[in-house]
Write a protein that holds these residues in place. Sequence first.
Motif, PDB file in Angstrom:
ATOM      1  N   GLU A  78      -3.565  -5.234  -0.395  1.00 39.70           N
ATOM      2  CA  GLU A  78      -3.231  -4.659   0.986  1.00 39.70           C
ATOM      3  C   GLU A  78      -2.558  -3.728   1.107  1.00 39.70           C
ATOM      4  OE1 GLU A  78      -3.209  -7.538   4.085  1.00 39.70           O
ATOM      5  OE2 GLU A  78      -4.992  -8.437   3.397  1.00 39.70           O
ATOM      6  N   SER A  79      -1.138  -3.834   0.666  1.00 36.25           N
ATOM      7  CA  SER A  79      -0.198  -3.097   0.575  1.00 36.25           C
ATOM      8  C   SER A  79      -0.427  -1.908  -0.524  1.00 36.25           C
ATOM      9  CB  SER A  79       1.328  -3.525   0.299  1.00 36.25           C
ATOM     10  OG  SER A  79       1.569  -3.785  -1.139  1.00 36.25           O
ATOM     11  N   ASP A  80      -0.880  -1.900  -1.528  1.00 39.11           N
ATOM     12  CA  ASP A  80      -1.168  -1.039  -2.469  1.00 39.11           C
ATOM     13  C   ASP A  80      -2.505  -0.275  -2.077  1.00 39.11           C
ATOM     14  OD1 ASP A  80       0.532  -1.868  -4.294  1.00 39.11           O
ATOM     15  OD2 ASP A  80      -0.778  -2.900  -5.738  1.00 39.11           O
TER      16      ASP A  80
ATOM     17  N   ALA B 273      -3.068   0.523   0.952  1.00 37.19           N
ATOM     18  CA  ALA B 273      -2.509   1.059   2.250  1.00 37.19           C
ATOM     19  C   ALA B 273      -1.549   2.275   1.626  1.00 37.19           C
ATOM     20  CB  ALA B 273      -1.467   0.140   3.244  1.00 37.19           C
ATOM     21  N   ARG B 274      -0.846   2.095   0.389  1.00 40.26           N
ATOM     22  CA  ARG B 274      -0.087   3.291  -0.058  1.00 40.26           C
ATOM     23  C   ARG B 274      -0.890   4.324  -0.627  1.00 40.26           C
ATOM     24  NH1 ARG B 274       3.710  -0.155  -3.890  1.00 40.26           N
ATOM     25  NH2 ARG B 274       3.408   1.841  -5.224  1.00 40.26           N
TER      26      ARG B 274
ATOM     27  N   ARG C 275      -1.997  -9.969  -0.501  1.00 40.13           N
ATOM     28  CA  ARG C 275      -0.883  -9.190   0.174  1.00 40.13           C
ATOM     29  C   ARG C 275      -0.781  -7.744  -0.674  1.00 40.13           C
ATOM     30  NH1 ARG C 275       4.208  -7.586   0.282  1.00 40.13           N
ATOM     31  NH2 ARG C 275       4.810  -8.893  -1.700  1.00 40.13           N
ATOM     32  N   LEU C 276      -0.685  -8.020  -1.806  1.00 34.76           N
ATOM     33  CA  LEU C 276      -0.345  -7.081  -2.744  1.00 34.76           C
ATOM     34  C   LEU C 276      -1.365  -5.919  -2.593  1.00 34.76           C
ATOM     35  CD1 LEU C 276       1.470  -8.345  -5.714  1.00 34.76           C
ATOM     36  CD2 LEU C 276       2.531  -7.153  -4.207  1.00 34.76           C
TER      37      LEU C 276
ATOM     38  N   ASP D  62      -2.524   6.206   1.793  1.00 39.53           N
ATOM     39  CA  ASP D  62      -1.350   7.293   2.672  1.00 39.53           C
ATOM     40  C   ASP D  62      -1.130   8.241   1.787  1.00 39.53           C
ATOM     41  OD1 ASP D  62      -1.028   5.545   4.700  1.00 39.53           O
ATOM     42  OD2 ASP D  62       0.577   4.627   4.004  1.00 39.53           O
TER      43      ASP D  62
END
Length: 95
Positions: free
Chosen positions: A85-87, A89-90, A82-83, A93
Motif C-alpha cells: 500500500e505504501s509503495d 501510494a508513493r 502495508r508495504l 504520487d
Amino acid sequence: PYFLARHVISFANVVVYNYQYLLDPKISQLVSRSMQRECVVVFDEAHNIDNICIEVMSINFRMPTLEAASANLSRVQREISRLKESDAARLNDEY
C-alpha cells in the motif's frame, strides 16, 4: 576408527553398517558417497525398513510451535500488505 572406516569404504568389497545410514538423507550423503557407484546392498532386518523410512522422513511439531509459526506468518502478511500500500501510494504520487 570412524574416519579410518570412512576412508576404507571406497576400497572395501563388502561394507556392513546400519541400514539407517543409507536411508536417512541427513547421513546417507556422507556415508554412501564413498561407496562404489554400482554395488550390492543387502539389508538385514529388512522387515523394519518401512518403519525406518517413515521415521526418518517424519517431523513432529508441538501445537504451540505451529501457533507461533501461524502468528508469525500473519504478521509477515500484514507487513507485506502495508508495504504494498505504501509503495503504491508513493508510485501514484510520483507519477
